[in-house]
Scaffold this motif. Structure first.
Motif, PDB file in Angstrom:
ATOM      1  N   ARG A  81       0.831  -1.209   0.000  1.00 26.46           N
ATOM      2  CA  ARG A  81       0.000   0.000   0.000  1.00 26.46           C
ATOM      3  C   ARG A  81       0.871   1.267   0.000  1.00 26.46           C
ATOM      4  N   GLU A  82       1.887   1.284   0.843  1.00 27.17           N
ATOM      5  CA  GLU A  82       2.787   2.448   0.885  1.00 27.17           C
ATOM      6  C   GLU A  82       3.557   2.590  -0.425  1.00 27.17           C
ATOM      7  N   TYR A  84       2.548   1.625  -3.372  1.00 28.93           N
ATOM      8  CA  TYR A  84       1.597   2.097  -4.377  1.00 28.93           C
ATOM      9  C   TYR A  84       1.331   3.594  -4.230  1.00 28.93           C
ATOM     10  N   LYS A  85       1.248   4.068  -2.989  1.00 31.30           N
ATOM     11  CA  LYS A  85       1.033   5.504  -2.757  1.00 31.30           C
ATOM     12  C   LYS A  85       2.191   6.328  -3.310  1.00 31.30           C
ATOM     13  N   GLU A  88       2.125   6.266  -7.098  1.00 35.11           N
ATOM     14  CA  GLU A  88       1.100   7.179  -7.603  1.00 35.11           C
ATOM     15  C   GLU A  88       1.566   8.630  -7.539  1.00 35.11           C
ATOM     16  N   ARG A  89       2.220   9.003  -6.454  1.00 34.25           N
ATOM     17  CA  ARG A  89       2.746  10.375  -6.340  1.00 34.25           C
ATOM     18  C   ARG A  89       3.765  10.668  -7.438  1.00 34.25           C
TER      19      ARG A  89
END
Length: 140
Positions: A81-82, A84-85, A88-89
Motif C-alpha cells: 500500500r505504501e 503504491y502511494k 502514484e505520487r
C-alpha cells in the motif's frame, strides 16, 4: 547532499537507458548494487521496449519507490500500500509536469502534438521527483 541529476544525465549519455539512468543514480540510497539495478531495469527503457509503455525514467523512479518502502516480508507482505502511494505520487507529478506518461506521447510519435519532452528532460524530471518524494531528507 547535492542533486544527482547531472550524474543521471552522464549515465544516459554513456548508454544507460532512461530507466537505468534514474534507478542506478540512486540505487545506493535504496540499498541495491548498481549492477543489479542496471540489469533489472534494462527492459524498461524505450517505453518498455516499444515506446508504447510507460516512460523508462518513470519506471526507474517507481522501481526505487518499491526498494525504499518494501518490507521484504516474503511470507506476509504488508508494504504494498505504501509503495503504491509513492508510485502514484511519482507518476502523478510527472504527468502533471509533462502532460503524459507514455514514451510515444512524450516523444510525439503518432500523436496530434509534437514532442512534449526529450529523454534527457524526462530523466531530469524523474530525478527531481525522486529527490523530492523518496529522498527529501537527503536532498534539502
Amino acid at each position: 547532499m547535492e542533486s544527482r541529476i547531472a550524474r543521471a544525465d552522464e549515465l544516459h549519455r554513456r548508454g544507460y537507458n532512461c530507466a537505468q539512468a534514474v534507478a542506478c543514480t540512486y540505487c545506493d540510497l535504496a540499498g541495491v548494487d548498481e549492477a543489479v539495478a542496471f540489469r533489472g531495469m534494462e527492459a524498461f527503457g524505450r517505453g518498455m521496449g516499444g515506446m508504447d509503455g510507460t516512460c523508462g525514467a518513470i519506471s526507474g523512479a517507481v522501481y526505487l519507490a518499491g526498494l525504499v518502502t518494501s518490507d521484504v516480508n516474503l511470507e506476509k507482505p504488508a508494504s504494498k500500500r505504501e509503495s503504491y502511494k509513492l508510485s502514484e505520487r511519482i507518476v502523478s507529478a510527472f504527468a502533471e509536469k509533462n502532460g503524459a506518461t507514455s514514451c510515444h506521447e512524450l516523444k510525439g510519435i503518432n500523436c496530434d502534438h509534437g514532442m512534449l519532452r526529450s529523454c534527457p528532460g524526462c530523466i531530469q524530471d524523474a530525478c527531481e521527483i525522486v529527490e523530492r518524494v523518496l529522498f527529501s531528507d537527503k536532498f534539502n
